[in-house]
Design an enzyme around this catalytic site. Structure first.
Site, PDB file in Angstrom:
ATOM      1  N   CYS A  92       0.846  -1.196   0.000  1.00 45.92           N
ATOM      2  CA  CYS A  92       0.000   0.000   0.000  1.00 45.92           C
ATOM      3  C   CYS A  92       0.883   1.249   0.000  1.00 45.92           C
ATOM      4  O   CYS A  92       1.735   1.413   0.873  1.00 45.92           O
ATOM      5  CB  CYS A  92      -0.899  -0.026   1.232  1.00 45.92           C
ATOM      6  SG  CYS A  92      -1.713   1.548   1.582  1.00 45.92           S
ATOM      7  N   GLU A  93       0.667   2.123  -0.968  1.00 44.81           N
ATOM      8  CA  GLU A  93       1.523   3.306  -1.058  1.00 44.81           C
ATOM      9  C   GLU A  93       1.206   4.351   0.009  1.00 44.81           C
ATOM     10  O   GLU A  93       1.974   5.293   0.198  1.00 44.81           O
ATOM     11  CB  GLU A  93       1.414   3.935  -2.446  1.00 44.81           C
ATOM     12  CG  GLU A  93       0.083   4.553  -2.772  1.00 44.81           C
ATOM     13  CD  GLU A  93       0.065   5.188  -4.160  1.00 44.81           C
ATOM     14  OE1 GLU A  93      -0.686   6.153  -4.344  1.00 44.81           O
ATOM     15  OE2 GLU A  93       0.806   4.721  -5.054  1.00 44.81           O
ATOM     16  N   HIS A  94       0.096   4.180   0.713  1.00 45.49           N
ATOM     17  CA  HIS A  94      -0.266   5.150   1.743  1.00 45.49           C
ATOM     18  C   HIS A  94       0.386   4.847   3.087  1.00 45.49           C
ATOM     19  O   HIS A  94       0.670   5.763   3.859  1.00 45.49           O
ATOM     20  CB  HIS A  94      -1.790   5.192   1.914  1.00 45.49           C
ATOM     21  CG  HIS A  94      -2.515   5.599   0.675  1.00 45.49           C
ATOM     22  ND1 HIS A  94      -3.738   5.069   0.298  1.00 45.49           N
ATOM     23  CD2 HIS A  94      -2.176   6.479  -0.300  1.00 45.49           C
ATOM     24  CE1 HIS A  94      -4.118   5.613  -0.835  1.00 45.49           C
ATOM     25  NE2 HIS A  94      -3.198   6.464  -1.224  1.00 45.49           N
ATOM     26  N   HIS A  95       0.586   3.555   3.395  1.00 46.26           N
ATOM     27  CA  HIS A  95       1.151   3.179   4.689  1.00 46.26           C
ATOM     28  C   HIS A  95       2.386   2.289   4.583  1.00 46.26           C
ATOM     29  O   HIS A  95       2.993   1.956   5.599  1.00 46.26           O
ATOM     30  CB  HIS A  95       0.091   2.457   5.531  1.00 46.26           C
ATOM     31  CG  HIS A  95      -1.139   3.280   5.782  1.00 46.26           C
ATOM     32  ND1 HIS A  95      -2.278   3.177   5.017  1.00 46.26           N
ATOM     33  CD2 HIS A  95      -1.389   4.243   6.707  1.00 46.26           C
ATOM     34  CE1 HIS A  95      -3.193   4.022   5.456  1.00 46.26           C
ATOM     35  NE2 HIS A  95      -2.677   4.684   6.486  1.00 46.26           N
ATOM     36  N   GLN A 135      -4.877  -0.733  -5.043  1.00 50.18           N
ATOM     37  CA  GLN A 135      -5.425  -1.862  -5.792  1.00 50.18           C
ATOM     38  C   GLN A 135      -6.171  -1.420  -7.048  1.00 50.18           C
ATOM     39  O   GLN A 135      -6.109  -2.092  -8.080  1.00 50.18           O
ATOM     40  CB  GLN A 135      -6.352  -2.681  -4.895  1.00 50.18           C
ATOM     41  CG  GLN A 135      -6.874  -3.949  -5.554  1.00 50.18           C
ATOM     42  CD  GLN A 135      -7.714  -4.787  -4.602  1.00 50.18           C
ATOM     43  OE1 GLN A 135      -7.523  -4.757  -3.394  1.00 50.18           O
ATOM     44  NE2 GLN A 135      -8.654  -5.535  -5.149  1.00 50.18           N
ATOM     45  N   HIS A 163      -6.087  -6.037   2.841  1.00 50.62           N
ATOM     46  CA  HIS A 163      -5.137  -4.953   3.056  1.00 50.62           C
ATOM     47  C   HIS A 163      -4.779  -4.860   4.537  1.00 50.62           C
ATOM     48  O   HIS A 163      -5.653  -4.628   5.372  1.00 50.62           O
ATOM     49  CB  HIS A 163      -5.739  -3.625   2.578  1.00 50.62           C
ATOM     50  CG  HIS A 163      -5.965  -3.563   1.103  1.00 50.62           C
ATOM     51  ND1 HIS A 163      -5.292  -2.669   0.289  1.00 50.62           N
ATOM     52  CD2 HIS A 163      -6.778  -4.280   0.286  1.00 50.62           C
ATOM     53  CE1 HIS A 163      -5.691  -2.838  -0.967  1.00 50.62           C
ATOM     54  NE2 HIS A 163      -6.602  -3.798  -0.987  1.00 50.62           N
ATOM     55  N   CYS A 165      -3.355  -2.513   5.957  1.00 48.92           N
ATOM     56  CA  CYS A 165      -3.618  -1.174   6.485  1.00 48.92           C
ATOM     57  C   CYS A 165      -5.034  -1.073   7.049  1.00 48.92           C
ATOM     58  O   CYS A 165      -5.340  -0.144   7.802  1.00 48.92           O
ATOM     59  CB  CYS A 165      -3.391  -0.107   5.421  1.00 48.92           C
ATOM     60  SG  CYS A 165      -4.394  -0.306   3.934  1.00 48.92           S
TER      61      CYS A 165
END
Length: 205
Positions: A92-95, A135, A163, A165
């Site tokens: 996940c590019e956010h976390h 995704q 996920h 996250c």
């Protein structure tokens, strides 16, 4: 020599992996969370994490064309080719925590009957999965790459993933799965063809 590849979103290029810089960053992160990177159990952790990140982000240094180079001419063939339950791991590019699941990838070959090896579809999934991702984008990139490189009549990509996250932080809903899909060409225009593909994807026999 520095390997550079074009990234699909904004045309930037990814240089070869910088192990020394990654190790230094992990060491700083350990300091930031209140750990001592010089204690025995953590001495080799920065190097280990750097190697792990090199592996799980190797798709940044690959092109989809590299894995779809081999095609075969089988004459006129306009029937569905589908590989189901392709396991994948992404980040996940956010976390920067993993999400994982399965991809179902199908296509109807070009009218001239050009197909690619079945294992190449799995490799294409890895090219895009082994990058910082969401995704939704991952699903779209796989479908668009197939359309651009193989020029098939139609493409369908369905991805199911859990996920971390969502499960290890935040709402903490273990077992929740996200499903995304992308359809192109005749898969989009023909409800009958799309229904056939979905029936095969959802069949567990």
């Amino acid at each position: 020599m520095t390997d550079r590849v074009s990234l699909p979103d904004d045309g930037r290029v990814a240089p070869s992996f910088d192990h020394a810089r990654a190790e230094a960053a992990v060491r700083e992160l350990l300091f930031a969370i209140g750990e001592d990177p010089d204690r025995e159990g953590l001495l080799d952790t920065p190097a280990r994490v750097a190697r792990a990140y090199a592996e799980v982000t190797q798709g940044l240094r690959q092109l989809p064309q590299d894995v779809l180079t081999t095609t075969f001419d089988i004459g006129a063939h306009d029937e569905l080719v589908l590989v189901r339950d392709i396991e994948f791991w992404s980040m996940c590019e956010h976390h920067l925590v993993p999400f994982s699941g399965v991809a179902h990838v199908g296509y109807i070959p070009h009218a001239e009957g050009r197909i690619t090896g079945l294992s190449k579809l799995a490799r294409l999934v890895d090219v895009y999965a082994k990058r910082p991702q969401v995704q939704e984008r991952l699903t779209t990139q796989i479908a668009d790459a197939l359309m651009e490189i193989l020029a098939p009549q139609g493409v369908i990509v369905v991805m199911e993933a859990e996920h971390l996250c969502m499960t290890m932080r935040g709402v903490r809903k273990a077992g929740a799965r996200t499903i995304t899909s992308a359809v192109r060409g005749s898969m989009r225009s023909s409800a009958t063809t799309r229904s056939e593909a979905m029936a095969l994807i959802n069949s567990r026999t």
